[in-house]
Design an enzyme around this catalytic site. Structure first.
Site, mmCIF file in Angstrom:
data_model
loop_
_atom_site.group_PDB
_atom_site.id
_atom_site.type_symbol
_atom_site.label_atom_id
_atom_site.label_comp_id
_atom_site.label_asym_id
_atom_site.label_seq_id
_atom_site.Cartn_x
_atom_site.Cartn_y
_atom_site.Cartn_z
ATOM 1 N N LYS A 87 42.052 53.092 -59.232
ATOM 2 C CA LYS A 87 43.077 53.016 -58.189
ATOM 3 C C LYS A 87 44.296 53.822 -58.642
ATOM 4 C CE LYS A 87 44.819 49.355 -55.191
ATOM 5 N NZ LYS A 87 45.169 47.932 -55.196
HETATM 6 C C1 E4P Z 1 45.520 46.159 -52.424
HETATM 7 O O1 E4P Z 1 44.863 47.119 -52.716
HETATM 8 C C2 E4P Z 1 46.985 46.174 -52.378
HETATM 9 O O2 E4P Z 1 47.511 46.421 -53.629
HETATM 10 C C3 E4P Z 1 47.463 44.860 -51.809
HETATM 11 O O3 E4P Z 1 46.719 44.570 -50.637
HETATM 12 C C4 E4P Z 1 48.951 44.804 -51.549
HETATM 13 O O4 E4P Z 1 49.242 43.606 -50.863
HETATM 14 P P1 E4P Z 1 50.743 43.031 -50.691
HETATM 15 O O5 E4P Z 1 51.500 43.966 -49.846
HETATM 16 O O6 E4P Z 1 50.521 41.686 -50.036
HETATM 17 O O7 E4P Z 1 51.292 42.931 -52.091
#
Ligand code: E4P
Length: 218
Positions: A87
């Site tokens: 990622k």
């Molecule tokens: C996933 O890949 C993201 O990092 C995550 O969904 C972010 O979510 P949030 O905005 O609730 O922190």
């Protein structure tokens, strides 16, 4: 639509897996910290545990923000298990690293995507997934689902192969709306997946069926 769970919590991953509808996992540094996983060795061991638990793709986020650092961290993470997806943040050096990973056949998830322009860059670089953050867009009084619609339209017109992984999902309606808008995958906290079950008529209907059965068979 595929379902990923957005957590580093092993119990929650188990619970979602037991439902029989889990296709993968996404994590991020905030989720790892929330689960109390700190220190390079513990973080690495935790990724390995998640990858053993789940057959599908598991996103592991790099901390480095320079291209050299992202590549070396990403290659290391990708070596931990065959289902690791690296990622990478939507920044210039991230896009350079995604191009490199793409050539090497290493799967990537371009994270922190908030606009169609960013999504085009990630697709051009060969990202496997992009993560548009629906909830955070809504938080600033914009429209997260409209963003998913835009991206789905652009990717279809351009025949990009990058998949849209709707992220930052806050409720069950987000999941349904993202499905309608053309997201390939939704990554969801467990409570939002469980929210999809809820309907008062289901509860009332089941109660009545069971009561009628009990009356007729007493
Ligand atoms: C996933 O890949 C993201 O990092 C995550 O969904 C972010 O979510 P949030 O905005 O609730 O922190």
């Amino acid at each position: 639509m595929r379902f990923f769970i957005d957590t580093a919590d092993l119990d929650q991953i188990e619970e979602a897996k037991d439902l029989g509808i889990l296709d993968g996992v996404t994590t991020n540094p905030s989720l790892m910290a929330k689960s109390g996983i700190t220190g390079a060795k513990n973080i690495e061991d935790h990724y390995k545990r998640i990858c053993e638990l789940v057959e599908g793709d598991v996103s592991a986020e790099v901390i480095a923000t320079d291209v050299k650092g992202i590549i070396s961290e990403g290659e290391y993470l990708a070596g931990l298990a065959p289902n690791i997806v690296v990622k990478v943040p939507m920044i210039k050096d991230g896009i350079k690293a995604i191009s490199y990973f793409s050539e090497k056949g290493i799967k990537t998830n371009c994270t922190l995507v908030f606009s169609p322009g960013q999504a085009i860059l990630a697709a051009k670089a060969g990202a496997t997934y992009i993560s548009p953050f629906i909830g955070r867009v809504d938080d600033i009084n914009w429209d997260g689902i409209a963003l998913i619609q835009d991206l789905a339209e652009i990717y279809a017109v351009q025949m990009f192969e990058t998949e849209i992984l709707a992220a930052s999902i806050r409720n069950a309606k987000h999941i349904v709306d993202a499905a309608r808008a053309g997201a390939d995958i939704a990554t969801c906290p467990l409570h939002t997946i469980l929210g999809l079950f809820k309907h008062p008529l289901t509860d009332i209907g089941l109660e009545k069926f069971l009561a009628d059965h009990a009356k007729a068979n007493s």
